[in-house]
Design a protein around this motif. Structure first.
Motif, PDB file in Angstrom:
ATOM      1  N   UNK A  45      -8.033   2.024  -5.659  1.00  0.00           N
ATOM      2  CA  UNK A  45      -8.799   3.268  -5.616  1.00  0.00           C
ATOM      3  C   UNK A  45      -8.009   4.248  -4.775  1.00  0.00           C
ATOM      4  N   UNK A  46      -7.654   5.386  -5.386  1.00  0.00           N
ATOM      5  CA  UNK A  46      -7.134   6.500  -4.603  1.00  0.00           C
ATOM      6  C   UNK A  46      -8.314   7.429  -4.331  1.00  0.00           C
TER       7      UNK A  46
ATOM      8  N   UNK B   3       1.753  -6.430  -7.346  1.00  0.00           N
ATOM      9  CA  UNK B   3       1.602  -5.066  -7.873  1.00  0.00           C
ATOM     10  C   UNK B   3       2.768  -4.191  -7.423  1.00  0.00           C
ATOM     11  N   UNK B   4       3.135  -4.298  -6.137  1.00  0.00           N
ATOM     12  CA  UNK B   4       4.254  -3.489  -5.630  1.00  0.00           C
ATOM     13  C   UNK B   4       5.536  -3.823  -6.405  1.00  0.00           C
ATOM     14  N   UNK B   5       5.738  -5.121  -6.690  1.00  0.00           N
ATOM     15  CA  UNK B   5       6.939  -5.524  -7.445  1.00  0.00           C
ATOM     16  C   UNK B   5       6.881  -4.951  -8.867  1.00  0.00           C
ATOM     17  N   UNK B   6       5.672  -4.910  -9.439  1.00  0.00           N
ATOM     18  CA  UNK B   6       5.523  -4.358 -10.798  1.00  0.00           C
ATOM     19  C   UNK B   6       5.851  -2.861 -10.805  1.00  0.00           C
TER      20      UNK B   6
ATOM     21  N   UNK C 293       0.841  -1.207   0.000  1.00  0.00           N
ATOM     22  CA  UNK C 293       0.000   0.000   0.000  1.00  0.00           C
ATOM     23  C   UNK C 293       0.880   1.262   0.000  1.00  0.00           C
ATOM     24  N   UNK C 294       1.936   1.229   0.832  1.00  0.00           N
ATOM     25  CA  UNK C 294       2.870   2.376   0.860  1.00  0.00           C
ATOM     26  C   UNK C 294       3.502   2.570  -0.518  1.00  0.00           C
ATOM     27  N   UNK C 295       3.804   1.446  -1.164  1.00  0.00           N
ATOM     28  CA  UNK C 295       4.461   1.506  -2.482  1.00  0.00           C
ATOM     29  C   UNK C 295       3.537   2.181  -3.498  1.00  0.00           C
ATOM     30  N   UNK C 296       2.264   1.786  -3.467  1.00  0.00           N
ATOM     31  CA  UNK C 296       1.292   2.386  -4.388  1.00  0.00           C
ATOM     32  C   UNK C 296       1.164   3.882  -4.081  1.00  0.00           C
TER      33      UNK C 296
ATOM     34  N   UNK D  73      -0.982   6.776   3.051  1.00  0.00           N
ATOM     35  CA  UNK D  73      -1.402   5.403   2.745  1.00  0.00           C
ATOM     36  C   UNK D  73      -2.900   5.205   2.977  1.00  0.00           C
ATOM     37  N   UNK D  74      -3.501   6.073   3.820  1.00  0.00           N
ATOM     38  CA  UNK D  74      -4.945   5.951   4.105  1.00  0.00           C
ATOM     39  C   UNK D  74      -5.780   6.248   2.860  1.00  0.00           C
ATOM     40  N   UNK D  75      -5.144   6.887   1.875  1.00  0.00           N
ATOM     41  CA  UNK D  75      -5.882   7.259   0.669  1.00  0.00           C
ATOM     42  C   UNK D  75      -5.838   6.167  -0.401  1.00  0.00           C
ATOM     43  N   UNK D  76      -5.187   5.045  -0.065  1.00  0.00           N
ATOM     44  CA  UNK D  76      -5.053   3.953  -1.050  1.00  0.00           C
ATOM     45  C   UNK D  76      -5.887   2.756  -0.590  1.00  0.00           C
TER      46      UNK D  76
END
Ligand code: C6P
Length: 411
Positions: free
Chosen positions: A236-237, A286-289, A73-76, A85-88
């Motif tokens: 969703x952001x 996803x984070x790895x991508x 989540x932090x990565x996104x 991170x609360x917005x992800x």
């Protein structure tokens, strides 16, 4: 500095195969991208050593799973420059993220007589949910139409988005035309009229830097599988102050604070919108991508894809029996080209190209209102990714000449 596409291709095992006895030429990246080994291995590592139910177990694996999920989540958040991170919120895909906004935000905020503004080229995922909200609330849908270059004019934006507009929902890039819409400008104007802006970044996210703060987006969505990540994970952001006020979208485990016999209170952000056991391996992939994309550089990727697109467009335009649906100006478009071959049904085109190993998409591309607007039943579409080469574009172009021959045309 560019990158070596031939080295990059070594990271993608799927690209090394042959189909129908021909080397695979994968030009259906707008539908889904292939995954590099870095993503596949990150998922495998998680499954081998950290698989457990996150946010629940206090045991070692439980905390490892929680850590992996929250790090993703932090990565996104960093990738899209979210404020926190609360917005992800993790979802299944862009479609689920759009439904979440429509039903948790739209249903509560939109009233009879309000207007919801969409672009005529919207994918069904950013259109059908809004039709439902309009039907349930008595709001009206209004469409932004395109000029002859398949672009939006300032005049159209300012005429359609007014102080009766409650929501503007728009893709940053059309999955059919390739048009890149001026989302920053639209958001500025929409906010001046008191509207909230929902950006569908499903197509733009692998091709350009997407910065939610620079765009001034209120909500923004995308899917992992279009940016070299796995299927089954989306994002969703949402602006924190909007998400905080919204009611939950789904109810059950993990999204509650306290449950009594008759009523419940709900968890803070982001858990409030993530009911049930989440897709941790999807989030890890996803984070790895995103790491992979950033290690190459979005600017370098965009430049490579721009070169392929400009070349393909230039060559297609030399064929008098090909009609391109989308902007010819490279400043207005991304690496998706829809086209029609005179006298050939798009499904025949895709089927014949497949026999040459060339994967393209044909159909209405989940954008039927756009097809009606363009007065065409369907189109063929090629879409490029960072691993495509000029040689592949050449094979595609040669194969197109063969499509015409197969279907009985001299040239
Ligand atoms: N477009 C295409 O071939 P999902 O299915 O939820 O991951 O993505 C939906 C979606 C939303 N918006 C846009 C602009 C899209 O292009 C898509 C998916 C694919 O064009 C499959 S139809």
């Amino acid at each position: 500095m560019g990158f070596s596409v031939h080295e990059i291709r070594q990271d993608f095992p799927a690209l090394a195969q042959s189909v129908h006895g021909k080397p695979l030429i994968y030009l259906d990246n707008a539908a889904t991208t292939q995954r590099p080994v870095q993503v596949l291995e990150a998922i495998e590592r998680y499954n081998h050593f950290a698989n457990a139910n996150p946010h629940r177990g206090v045991h070692y694996l439980g905390t490892e799973a929680t850590r992996a999920y929250e790090q993703a989540r932090e990565r996104v958040a960093r990738f899209i420059n979210a404020g926190s991170r609360k917005e992800v919120i993790f979802t299944r895909n862009a479609t689920e993220a759009l439904n979440l906004v429509a039903f948790a935000f739209g249903l509560a905020q939109v009233k009879a007589g309000d207007e919801i503004v969409l672009c005529i080229s919207e994918h069904h995922s950013n259109l059908v949910p809004w039709q439902q909200i309009a039907r349930l609330t008595g709001a009206k849908l209004k469409y932004l139409y395109l000029d002859e270059e398949f672009c939006l004019t300032h005049k159209e934006i300012q005429a359609k988005i007014t102080d009766t507009t409650k929501i503007v929902a728009i893709a940053q890039m059309s999955n059919v035309l390739g048009t890149i819409y001026p989302v920053r400008e639209i958001a500025g104007w929409a906010h001046s009229q008191g509207a909230v802006v929902v950006v569908d970044a499903a197509q733009s996210i692998p091709h350009q830097v997407v910065d939610v703060q620079a765009l001034d987006a209120d909500f923004l969505v995308f899917s992992g599988h279009k940016i070299y990540g796995p299927m089954g994970i989306g994002v969703l952001y949402g602006r924190e102050e909007l998400l905080r006020e919204m009611p939950p979208y789904q109810f059950g485990g993990d999204m509650i604070e306290y449950v009594e016999e008759e009523s419940s209170t709900f968890a803070p952000l982001p858990q409030k919108f993530e009911a049930g056991t989440p897709n941790v391996e999807g989030a890890v992939g996803l984070a790895a991508a995103l790491d992979y994309v950033e290690s190459i550089g979005l600017k370098q990727i965009a430049e490579h894809e721009r070169n392929l697109t400009a070349y393909a467009l230039e060559e297609l335009r030399k064929l008098r029996w090909v009609r391109v649906h989308g902007p010819l100006d490279m400043a207005q478009r991304g690496p998706v080209i829809s086209f029609e071959i005179e006298g050939c049904h798009p499904h025949d085109v895709a089927t014949i190209l497949d026999t040459y190993g060339v994967a393209v998409r044909a159909g209405h591309h989940c954008a039927q209102p756009l097809m009606n607007y363009l007065k065409i039943p369907a189109s063929s579409r090629v879409s490029f990714a960072l691993y495509n080469t000029k040689e592949e574009v050449d094979v595609f172009l040669e194969s197109i000449l063969n499509v015409r021959k197969w279907l009985g045309y001299g040239s």
